[in-house]
Structure formats: C-alpha cells, structure tokens
Design an enzyme around this catalytic site. Sequence first.
Site, PDB file in Angstrom:
ATOM      1  N   ASP A 117       0.449  -1.813  -0.411  1.00 49.95           N
ATOM      2  CA  ASP A 117       0.240   0.303  -0.246  1.00 49.95           C
ATOM      3  C   ASP A 117       0.617   1.108  -0.029  1.00 49.95           C
ATOM      4  OD1 ASP A 117      -2.376   2.310   0.859  1.00 49.95           O
ATOM      5  OD2 ASP A 117      -3.411   0.317   0.581  1.00 49.95           O
ATOM      6  N   ILE A 118       0.311   2.351  -0.861  1.00 56.25           N
ATOM      7  CA  ILE A 118       1.311   2.962  -1.121  1.00 56.25           C
ATOM      8  C   ILE A 118       0.836   4.464   0.195  1.00 56.25           C
ATOM      9  CG2 ILE A 118       2.251   5.354  -2.145  1.00 56.25           C
ATOM     10  CD1 ILE A 118       1.219   4.018  -5.025  1.00 56.25           C
TER      11      ILE A 118
ATOM     12  N   GLU B 128      -3.802   2.674  -4.994  1.00 58.26           N
ATOM     13  CA  GLU B 128      -3.052   2.832  -4.508  1.00 58.26           C
ATOM     14  C   GLU B 128      -2.247   0.964  -3.257  1.00 58.26           C
ATOM     15  OE1 GLU B 128      -4.778   4.678  -2.614  1.00 58.26           O
ATOM     16  OE2 GLU B 128      -4.826   4.868  -0.383  1.00 58.26           O
TER      17      GLU B 128
END
Length: 773
Positions: A617-618, A661
């Site tokens: 996950d960003i 994302e």
Amino acid sequence: MRPTIGVLFGFHIYEGARPAPFSFPIIRGIQAAARDKNVHLMLACGMARRTGRSRQVPAWPEAGPETDFLPVGPWNTDGLLFVTPMLAKRRMRYAQRLAEEGFPVLFLGGELGSPAILPDNESGIRQVLEHLVGHGHRSIAFIAGYEQDPGDSFARLNAYRKGVQELGLSDDPRLLVYGQHWDVGGFDAMRRILESGVKFTAVMCSNDHSAMGAMRALQEAGIRIPQDAAVTGFDDVLETKAQVPPLTSVRYPLFETGYRALLLLHKRIERGPRAVPEWTRVSTWLVPRQSCGCLPDIVVQSADLGGPSSRAPEPSSAKGIDDLPASILDALQGEDMHTPGHEILPLCGRLVEGFCLSLEDGDDAHFQQAATDVLQQVELRDEDSALLWQSAVTELRRAVYAGRIGSGGADCRDRAEAILHRARILLSESIDRRSMRLQVRQTDYDEAMGLLTARLISSSDEDRLYRTLREDLPAIGVRSCRVVFFEPEGEDPVGWSVMHPLEPDSPVMRFETRRFPPPGLYPEGEAHSLALLPVTYRDEKLGYVAFEGGSLDPLATLVRQFASAIKNVQLHARVRELSLRDGLTGLHNHRYFEIMLQKETDRSRRYRRDLAVIMIDIDRFKNYNDAFGHPAGDEALREVGQCIERGARRGLDVVARYGGEEFAIILPETDAAGAMTVAENVRRGVEGSGKLLHRLTVSLGIASMCGEGILPAEVVDRADQALYQAKLRGRNRTEVFEEGSAQTADWKESGPAAEDPPARPPLRERARNPNGG
C-alpha cells in the site's frame, strides 16, 4: 557424406518418467555405436498417454489415430532400425514394404523377416526349463507375451511348449496364460492361473516385467517365493536384482544388441544388402538368483564357475596370462558395460598385474591399490554400477582354478580367495558411494525439475516459456532442444513445421515437416544425436521436441510439462482477451490475481511447495493526489507499479494492482525469508524513485504457506493483516504475518503521522474500488 540413421520402435518407450527397462539399454547401445561410427542418429520416442492400463502409442512416420507422428522416416534418413514388437499389422506392413523396396532397414527382433538381429530365445527358455527340472519341478506354468506377436513372444512360447513335451512335463492348458510383457499383465495372468485351480510349483515368464507382476500376485495370495513356487523371467533388466527375492532371469545382452544392430545397419548402408547376414543371433544365458530356489552361495558359485555361456574354463594351454585382460573385457561386455572396450582394456590389464604381484610376493597391497585405482576411474566415468566389475573378480578366480595364474595348488587357491575377498569389499564400498552420490544428485535434480515445472506452469506467455527452457534445461542435464509445432497442409495435418527458437531475438523457422532437420539447424561438421518426442495434450497432437544428446531420463517429464504449459499459455492468451490487465498501470488486475492465486495455492497444497503473497500500500497517497492532482497521481501509480515489477524480477512471480493505491505480488516457490528480500527490494525501489513529484513510500505485508489447507482468501487476509501492522509501526516498512498478532489501532492516509488511523475498509470493498484510497 555422413549418413543419418533413424530408429523406430513398434511400441512407446516412455510409460512413465524414464525409458522402459527393456528399451533403455538398447538405446544406450545404439547411441554408443553411433558415436563410434560418427553418424547422425534420430530416435523416435513414443510416450504413453497415461501410466497404468495405457494403450500402446508408438512414435511413427505415418500419421494415424494409434500413433504419434514424428519426422523420422525414409525421406530424411539413409537407413531405419525397427525395434520390435510392432503390435499392429499396419506397422508391420510399413516396415516390410520398405525392406521390399530396397530401402536399407534392419529389424531388431525376428517378426518382420530379415535382415534381423535377435536373441537366442530357444536356448534361453531351454536353460530355464532344465534348471527348474533340476530343482525337482514337473508342473511349470508359463506366462507368455503378446498373442499377436510373431517375434520374441512366439519364439519363447514355442520353445516352452517344445521343452515341456521333450522333458515329459505337465502340459495342462491352464498352465499357459498371456501376460502381454508388462507387470500388470503378468499380475492378471498369475491371478487367472491361481483362480483356475491348476497345480504348479514354478512359473516361467516370457519377460521380466511379467515376472515382477506374477511375483506380486503370488505374494498377495500368500504363496511364498521360492518355497511354494519358483519364478523366472527373461531379458535380465536392471530391476531383476532389486526384487524380493532377486529374480532369476535369462540374460539378453540388450546394450550389446543395440550396439551391434546399428553397426550392421551402417554396414548395410555403406556396402549394400549382401554385406550383412540375414539373421544374426545373440547368445542368451541363465542368471540364477534366489527366486528359482538357488541359495546365495550357489548363485555365487554359478557365477564364478559358469559364466555367460556356461562354458567350462578353457585349459591353461589354450590361453595364458597374456590373454586374461581380454577375457575380463569379454566378461564385462557380457554384463552390458557401456564404456568402449579400448578404454576398459587397460583397466583390466592393471587388475591382472596387481593380482599377479600380490600372489607372487604375498603382499595384498598391490592388488588393493590396483582395484582402488580401477574403481576410482569407473566412478569418475559414472558407470551404471561398479557391481559389473564382479565379473572381473570371477575371471581372476577362474584363471587361478584353471592354472593360468599361480601354481594351481591348494595354497595358491586359498591365497587367491583371500585377495579376491578384499576386492569384493572394495566393490561393495564403491557401490555404497555411488548410491550416496545418486541420492545427492537426485535431490538436486528434483529441486531443479520442481523449479522448472513451476516456471513452466506459471509462464503467462510464450516468451517466458521459452526463456524458462533456455535458462533451466542445463540444470537437469539437457543440452538443448528445438520446439516445433505442426501446421496442416491440405489434408495433411503435419505437412509443415514451425520451430520456435529458445534463443532471444532469433527468427521463427518454417519448413516442410518431412525435411527435418532443416539445413543449418545443426553444425555441419558434427554428428548430431537426436531424441524426438511428441508434444500432445490429451488427444491433441501439437508437434514435437527434438533434444540433442544428454540423458534420456528427464525428457518425457519435461515434454509433458511443456505440453501442459503451452496449453496454459494459450489459456492465458484467451484470458488476456478478457482484459485481465489494469488499464492504468499495465500490471495484472485483481481478477487475474485471483485466478493465479487459486492456481498457486492449489499447487502449494498438492506438492507441498512454498508460496508467499505480498500486499503493498502506498503511504499517504491521498495527500499526494490532493497536492498535485489526480493526473499526477495516475503517473505516480504507474511509476510505483514499475518499481514493484523491477523488485519482483523472476519470470514466475505475479505482480498485480489490487485496487486503488494497493498492489499485490504472488511468489511461487518462495518462503517468508525470500519474500522479505523481494519486499525490501520493492520498498527501497519506490523510496528511491526519482520520477515522482514528491517522495513516496510503501508499506508491505507478507504471508507464506507450504502445503497448508488454507484458502486463497485467507492467504491474502494474512498478508493484509501484516500490512496493517506495518502501517501501525510507522509505515515505509515490511512486516511478516504472525499468528495472534494484535490489531490495536486503525489507520488513514489523510492526516499526519502522529494521528491514530481510523478503521480500514474490508479487502473486498477496497478491491472493488480501484480509484479509492
């Protein structure tokens, strides 16, 4: 001009993973003779569709429902060696027609006519009958081969019937049953004999595999071998010595027969049809073991004083010590020694020299050193078994008793026995070392084959498939291969061949199938030795693979895996048509991820292979979107996706955009430690990217399994929990899932680092919202 010789079998030679025990030494002999004569060789190797009760599917130069077509025929060879039985009239007529038309052929077996090389079946069967009668047996059952085979099966059956009549044995018709020369057939035949109620005390079998099946049936019925029933076979394949008890058999020197067959055909090609005899018979001889009732010491004595042809030792006046190395070489070659004679003869001379010195001065060290040196060279050559050199010990013992070495008196014999006893110990130690080497090698081979199989099955396109073959074939002992697919021409389903090279950037070759190999495919100045195997998927005949040199053992497994892989690639091509790639990043999408995860978890459970999943996950991606806008956010997603792909570089890894994302990686054949290495590569790659408007980081969670009975969703959920822990512990880090790990807080991307994050959306909801986050 160097001739090309083709070899055609009337039966498939691969039932399982490796060539059948009968075919393998014949092929080895053919290959050795082809090397010695420096000729081109092409072997057409048929494969069973499945193990067990599979129909015979030979490789053949004519397309048909009962054969797999391979381009080995009169149109691209200078002569053909047919190995019988043919097992079908159509194949018999084809071979006989070529012979009638004058094309150079040779038949290995007697069913097709001449010229032929064949075993002395009559002598072998007669020796067994007389041996069993010597043990007191008068009611001897016989498990014959193929009822429709006019070759070896008929000859052995006929010899049995003749011997029974001449020796006055029981001729009850219930004693004769057909077993079709394989273990299951022998098992069924033995069951039928038992169910008939006929009385018998011994069972002769037309080949060793039938005998092995018969032994299993007897043992399951509670009948002891040899106490209640003696059992014998024919051919003396390698597995006979591994039976319990060891199987008495008739030695048919298969390696020598294959070697001589190619030499005869080569002579026929070079000098014409009159250069070879119509019939060449190969001697056979009885090899007694415990299954017939011989005790171990009697077996050893028979081996020491009998020999391949059961001839008495020649008197010392006929042969002296100078001839002894050649006698030892003859004995070794009678045991199917696969090394050329000119390389073995000096070793035989070294043994004789050391033995004579030890007898003369009473110092065993001379012979022990000679035997040690010889066995080391044998082991370096990787001979099938140092046990074959027991024949050398036998010849030395014979020479002492025949007066060719030493004084011939009792003291000399006692001294020789003591020296030779030490030689047997050295042989035993050599065999133990080879066994250990084989175990280590088998472990390495299994690991390499497992990785190759995993990479083949997980290949999503043809380029990856061929790259896998190019990179991994050397690890399993295969030098090179050519993958070819059929293209129909009119009504001919195999008219053209399309060859896909393994080398990158090489052009695809298209040529007429029956002109294989096309000019320039192999070096002009070298003789090539090829094994061609059909590529089939269920009943679909796709093409063939031509392997050059090396071991035959892995080829069938490799081709079967490749056939499944190429169909899998075609499936992937159809899957890709369903838009299984993310339109923004070019990575696989969530749908593709689920398909591959299901496949890899199934494989992990079935084969107990490692599997890891990384969820990514960003960090604070919403802040990036708010600061620079959604178009810049899209560019950032693409860059992060490329960083992830670079971090997961193996061809079998699956990288997907999971949603928004969030990304995911499937890592087959990878444990948690290996996944940590990949994850850290990804994390550092994103953190160090210079293509972003502002520095971004990612958090990663890892879950791994190895054969556990868990569902794909559970693997993802565990990786997601680990990712959640990475967020809780400061972001820009990797965590591995641990059972019982606590979830004490929530997270969000919109606030500063010190804020407590709110509840995280469920996985399924996040996956359905690719633009969220």
